[in-house]
Design a protein around this motif. Structure first.
Motif, PDB file in Angstrom:
ATOM      1  N   ASN A 110     -32.743   7.384  57.685  1.00 42.92           N
ATOM      2  CA  ASN A 110     -31.711   7.106  57.308  1.00 42.92           C
ATOM      3  C   ASN A 110     -30.885   6.991  59.001  1.00 42.92           C
ATOM      4  O   ASN A 110     -29.661   6.592  59.460  1.00 42.92           O
ATOM      5  N   SER A 111     -31.400   8.294  59.573  1.00 44.93           N
ATOM      6  CA  SER A 111     -31.342   8.966  61.158  1.00 44.93           C
ATOM      7  C   SER A 111     -32.342   8.742  62.484  1.00 44.93           C
ATOM      8  O   SER A 111     -33.477   9.186  62.045  1.00 44.93           O
ATOM      9  N   VAL A 112     -31.824   8.897  63.013  1.00 44.53           N
ATOM     10  CA  VAL A 112     -32.769   9.165  64.840  1.00 44.53           C
ATOM     11  C   VAL A 112     -31.850   9.505  65.142  1.00 44.53           C
ATOM     12  O   VAL A 112     -31.237   8.981  65.902  1.00 44.53           O
ATOM     13  N   ARG A 113     -32.841  11.077  66.470  1.00 44.14           N
ATOM     14  CA  ARG A 113     -32.209  11.496  67.690  1.00 44.14           C
ATOM     15  C   ARG A 113     -33.170  12.179  68.106  1.00 44.14           C
ATOM     16  O   ARG A 113     -34.719  12.063  67.369  1.00 44.14           O
ATOM     17  N   CYS A 114     -33.059  12.609  69.343  1.00 45.48           N
ATOM     18  CA  CYS A 114     -33.485  12.477  70.227  1.00 45.48           C
ATOM     19  C   CYS A 114     -33.147  13.747  70.307  1.00 45.48           C
ATOM     20  O   CYS A 114     -32.316  14.604  70.603  1.00 45.48           O
ATOM     21  N   ARG A 115     -34.175  15.169  71.117  1.00 41.36           N
ATOM     22  CA  ARG A 115     -34.211  16.580  71.016  1.00 41.36           C
ATOM     23  C   ARG A 115     -35.093  16.313  72.938  1.00 41.36           C
ATOM     24  O   ARG A 115     -35.740  16.192  72.783  1.00 41.36           O
ATOM     25  N   ARG A 116     -34.100  16.990  74.351  1.00 38.28           N
ATOM     26  CA  ARG A 116     -34.499  17.480  75.779  1.00 38.28           C
ATOM     27  C   ARG A 116     -33.881  18.258  75.576  1.00 38.28           C
ATOM     28  O   ARG A 116     -33.035  18.524  76.215  1.00 38.28           O
ATOM     29  N   GLY A 117     -35.877  19.470  76.554  1.00 38.03           N
ATOM     30  CA  GLY A 117     -35.382  20.315  76.661  1.00 38.03           C
ATOM     31  C   GLY A 117     -35.198  19.882  78.295  1.00 38.03           C
ATOM     32  O   GLY A 117     -35.551  19.075  78.636  1.00 38.03           O
ATOM     33  N   LEU A 118     -34.899  21.369  79.470  1.00 34.10           N
ATOM     34  CA  LEU A 118     -35.311  21.263  80.504  1.00 34.10           C
ATOM     35  C   LEU A 118     -36.138  20.289  81.077  1.00 34.10           C
ATOM     36  O   LEU A 118     -36.300  19.504  81.918  1.00 34.10           O
ATOM     37  N   VAL A 119     -37.430  21.348  80.399  1.00 36.02           N
ATOM     38  CA  VAL A 119     -38.481  21.217  80.779  1.00 36.02           C
ATOM     39  C   VAL A 119     -38.996  18.939  80.882  1.00 36.02           C
ATOM     40  O   VAL A 119     -40.008  18.707  81.179  1.00 36.02           O
ATOM     41  N   CYS A 125     -39.707  13.025  78.500  1.00 40.81           N
ATOM     42  CA  CYS A 125     -40.300  12.802  77.372  1.00 40.81           C
ATOM     43  C   CYS A 125     -39.426  13.487  76.469  1.00 40.81           C
ATOM     44  O   CYS A 125     -37.803  14.302  77.007  1.00 40.81           O
ATOM     45  N   GLY A 126     -39.987  14.141  74.840  1.00 40.43           N
ATOM     46  CA  GLY A 126     -38.349  14.897  74.188  1.00 40.43           C
ATOM     47  C   GLY A 126     -39.374  14.831  73.373  1.00 40.43           C
ATOM     48  O   GLY A 126     -40.381  14.049  72.479  1.00 40.43           O
ATOM     49  N   THR A 127     -38.371  15.372  72.066  1.00 35.79           N
ATOM     50  CA  THR A 127     -38.727  15.603  70.754  1.00 35.79           C
ATOM     51  C   THR A 127     -38.276  13.966  70.046  1.00 35.79           C
ATOM     52  O   THR A 127     -36.626  13.916  69.766  1.00 35.79           O
ATOM     53  N   LEU A 128     -38.648  13.299  69.652  1.00 34.34           N
ATOM     54  CA  LEU A 128     -37.842  12.344  68.227  1.00 34.34           C
ATOM     55  C   LEU A 128     -37.493  13.175  66.933  1.00 34.34           C
ATOM     56  O   LEU A 128     -38.482  13.497  66.297  1.00 34.34           O
ATOM     57  N   VAL A 129     -36.410  13.360  66.288  1.00 31.48           N
ATOM     58  CA  VAL A 129     -36.471  13.529  64.929  1.00 31.48           C
ATOM     59  C   VAL A 129     -36.000  12.266  64.107  1.00 31.48           C
ATOM     60  O   VAL A 129     -35.104  11.423  63.903  1.00 31.48           O
ATOM     61  N   VAL A 130     -36.931  11.881  62.823  1.00 26.29           N
ATOM     62  CA  VAL A 130     -36.208  11.637  62.079  1.00 26.29           C
ATOM     63  C   VAL A 130     -35.880  11.738  60.627  1.00 26.29           C
ATOM     64  O   VAL A 130     -37.199  11.858  60.372  1.00 26.29           O
ATOM     65  N   GLU A 131     -34.795  11.473  60.129  1.00 26.32           N
ATOM     66  CA  GLU A 131     -34.439  11.356  59.118  1.00 26.32           C
ATOM     67  C   GLU A 131     -34.569  10.476  58.127  1.00 26.32           C
ATOM     68  O   GLU A 131     -33.957   9.028  58.596  1.00 26.32           O
ATOM     69  N   SER A 132     -35.471  10.342  57.273  1.00 25.71           N
ATOM     70  CA  SER A 132     -35.617   9.773  55.929  1.00 25.71           C
ATOM     71  C   SER A 132     -35.126  10.611  54.726  1.00 25.71           C
ATOM     72  O   SER A 132     -34.685  11.306  54.800  1.00 25.71           O
ATOM     73  N   ALA A 133     -35.692   9.266  53.756  1.00 18.49           N
ATOM     74  CA  ALA A 133     -35.287   9.800  52.595  1.00 18.49           C
ATOM     75  C   ALA A 133     -36.056  11.040  52.157  1.00 18.49           C
ATOM     76  O   ALA A 133     -35.706  11.209  50.374  1.00 18.49           O
ATOM     77  N   SER A 134     -37.422  11.106  52.813  1.00 22.28           N
ATOM     78  CA  SER A 134     -37.593  12.560  52.487  1.00 22.28           C
ATOM     79  C   SER A 134     -37.109  13.497  52.242  1.00 22.28           C
ATOM     80  O   SER A 134     -35.719  13.298  52.810  1.00 22.28           O
ATOM     81  N   PRO A 144     -43.093   9.857  75.334  1.00 22.87           N
ATOM     82  CA  PRO A 144     -43.244   9.750  76.979  1.00 22.87           C
ATOM     83  C   PRO A 144     -41.414   8.594  76.321  1.00 22.87           C
ATOM     84  O   PRO A 144     -41.207   7.965  75.110  1.00 22.87           O
ATOM     85  N   GLN A 145     -40.445   8.207  77.485  1.00 27.08           N
ATOM     86  CA  GLN A 145     -38.988   8.090  77.137  1.00 27.08           C
ATOM     87  C   GLN A 145     -38.728   8.471  75.823  1.00 27.08           C
ATOM     88  O   GLN A 145     -38.760   6.853  75.830  1.00 27.08           O
ATOM     89  N   VAL A 146     -38.343   9.114  75.097  1.00 31.27           N
ATOM     90  CA  VAL A 146     -37.615   9.641  73.941  1.00 31.27           C
ATOM     91  C   VAL A 146     -36.427   8.407  73.903  1.00 31.27           C
ATOM     92  O   VAL A 146     -36.418   8.930  73.094  1.00 31.27           O
ATOM     93  N   GLU A 147     -35.744   8.575  74.986  1.00 26.69           N
ATOM     94  CA  GLU A 147     -34.187   8.056  74.739  1.00 26.69           C
ATOM     95  C   GLU A 147     -34.544   6.642  74.379  1.00 26.69           C
ATOM     96  O   GLU A 147     -33.819   5.702  73.484  1.00 26.69           O
ATOM     97  N   GLN A 148     -35.447   6.093  75.209  1.00 21.63           N
ATOM     98  CA  GLN A 148     -35.607   4.415  75.269  1.00 21.63           C
ATOM     99  C   GLN A 148     -36.248   4.018  73.525  1.00 21.63           C
ATOM    100  O   GLN A 148     -36.116   3.258  73.190  1.00 21.63           O
ATOM    101  N   VAL A 149     -37.223   5.204  73.114  1.00 20.39           N
ATOM    102  CA  VAL A 149     -37.499   5.310  72.082  1.00 20.39           C
ATOM    103  C   VAL A 149     -36.644   4.999  71.270  1.00 20.39           C
ATOM    104  O   VAL A 149     -36.838   4.602  69.976  1.00 20.39           O
ATOM    105  N   GLN A 150     -35.769   6.280  71.066  1.00 26.20           N
ATOM    106  CA  GLN A 150     -34.822   6.330  69.971  1.00 26.20           C
ATOM    107  C   GLN A 150     -34.179   5.393  69.749  1.00 26.20           C
ATOM    108  O   GLN A 150     -33.411   4.165  68.401  1.00 26.20           O
ATOM    109  N   TYR A 154     -33.706   2.616  66.511  1.00 29.34           N
ATOM    110  CA  TYR A 154     -32.512   2.508  66.279  1.00 29.34           C
ATOM    111  C   TYR A 154     -32.510   0.769  66.097  1.00 29.34           C
ATOM    112  O   TYR A 154     -31.526   0.833  64.691  1.00 29.34           O
ATOM    113  N   GLY A 155     -32.518   0.015  66.464  1.00 27.15           N
ATOM    114  CA  GLY A 155     -32.441  -1.384  66.302  1.00 27.15           C
ATOM    115  C   GLY A 155     -33.499  -1.783  65.698  1.00 27.15           C
ATOM    116  O   GLY A 155     -32.339  -3.078  64.695  1.00 27.15           O
ATOM    117  N   GLU A 156     -34.501  -1.616  65.485  1.00 26.73           N
ATOM    118  CA  GLU A 156     -35.217  -2.020  64.446  1.00 26.73           C
ATOM    119  C   GLU A 156     -35.264  -1.636  62.799  1.00 26.73           C
ATOM    120  O   GLU A 156     -35.269  -2.018  61.817  1.00 26.73           O
TER     121      GLU A 156
END
Length: 168
Positions: A110-119, A125-134, A144-150, A154-156
């Motif tokens: 349903n949605s894809v977002r990322c979270r990146r702290g200072l470190v 890098c960062g945390t990828l949060v994927v919301e699905s039907a679960s 690694p490169q979480v924004e590009q992966v996001q 999202y495109g896929e």
């Protein structure tokens, strides 16, 4: 770094294949340096005593166990963890002796977002949060490169709408 083709469907292609970011190995490498340095220091302290051989043997055994448990095991876990985005699904596989994994079809995301702290921003890098039907969103840390992966995911997901099963 391709993913095993035997696990992919006929018209499925790998878009992204990543291991967790190498920053998760900083702690194990630090442990390695501390164990080797500490064992070397202790070995030098007892070098002139009569009981140096048993102490060196004990230091070697304890040091080896610490290195295997706190350095080699995390390295193997890192190496055997795969984050894969294909044209049809998101796959995560992890484990050395007992493998576990999750597959999420693109049409269920349903949605894809990322979270990146200072470190995370410093290391790229960062945390990828994927919301699905679960019920709960799934969080994948140290991507690694979480924004590009996001963006790619999202495109896929948008393209994955064409692979949605037909109700009927």
């Amino acid at each position: 770094m391709s993913y095993p083709d035997g696990l992919l469907g006929d018209d499925e292609n790998v878009v992204v294949h990543k291991h967790p970011h190498w920053k998760m190995l900083l702690g194990p490498v630090l442990v390695l340096f501390v164990v080797v340095g500490g064992a070397s220091y202790l070995a030098a302290l007892v070098a002139t005593t009569d009981w140096r051989l048993p102490v060196w043997s004990a230091l070697g055994v304890v040091g080896l166990l610490l290195i295997v448990w706190f350095t080699l095991a995390p390295l193997l876990r890192w190496r055997t963890t795969h984050f894969v985005i294909t044209t049809h699904r998101l796959m995560v596989r992890e484990g050395v002796f007992t493998r576990s994994g999750i597959d999420i079809p693109m049409w269920r995301i349903n949605s894809v977002r990322c979270r990146r702290g200072l470190v995370d921003r410093l290391f790229g890098c960062g945390t990828l949060v994927v919301e699905s039907a679960s019920d709960e969103p799934l969080e994948f840390d140290d991507i690694p490169q979480v924004e590009q992966v996001q963006t790619l995911l999202y495109g896929e997901v948008g393209d994955g709408a064409q692979h949605r099963p037909q109700e009927g």
